[in-house]
Scaffold this motif. Structure first.
Motif: not given
Length: 126
Positions: A23-29, A58-67, A75-77
């Motif tokens: 029922t849902e498809l989710e992609v995060m980059t 520990d100095g890690s960085t992570l940025h959500l570019v697109a979801a 419906d889409s988000f």
């Protein structure tokens, strides 16, 4: 006939048990640097990815570019970072990768649904 139907019902039960959600498809980059992401077997520990990035002790960085979240009812988000290309290296490439991933994932899901539907039709027509 009963054997084939029973086999199909078992298959459907296993798929259901595996919590496959059509029922849902989710992609995060994401982009960034997460230290210690590869486990001792040489594989990425996906479960720890967001946890490590969120703690960033520990100095890690992570940025959500697109979801993107697509629902079966149409419906889409969508989320796109408002960062400028000079703020995130390879931003345009990452956005293109995200769009391709959404398209490929939707195609794969549709192929699986079609296969299951066709199999059910063949089973009921016998």
């Amino acid at each position: 006939m009963a054997g084939l139907q029973e086999t199909f019902e078992k298959l459907m039960g296993k798929i259901s048990d595996a919590a496959v959600d059509f029922t849902e498809l989710e992609v995060m980059t994401f982009t960034g640097n997460v230290n210690g992401l590869v486990n001792t077997t040489g594989k990425i520990d996906w479960g720890a990815l967001l946890q490590k990035a969120a703690s960033a002790t520990d100095g890690s960085t992570l940025h959500l570019v697109a979801a993107t979240k697509l629902q079966l009812d149409g419906d889409s988000f969508h989320y796109r970072t408002n960062a400028k290309p000079e703020q995130i290296a390879r931003l345009d490439e990452l956005l293109k990768l995200h769009d391709e991933s959404v398209r490929h994932s939707a195609e794969a899901r549709q192929a699986l649904i079609t296969f299951m539907s066709d199999s059910l039709i063949k089973l009921t027509n016998k």
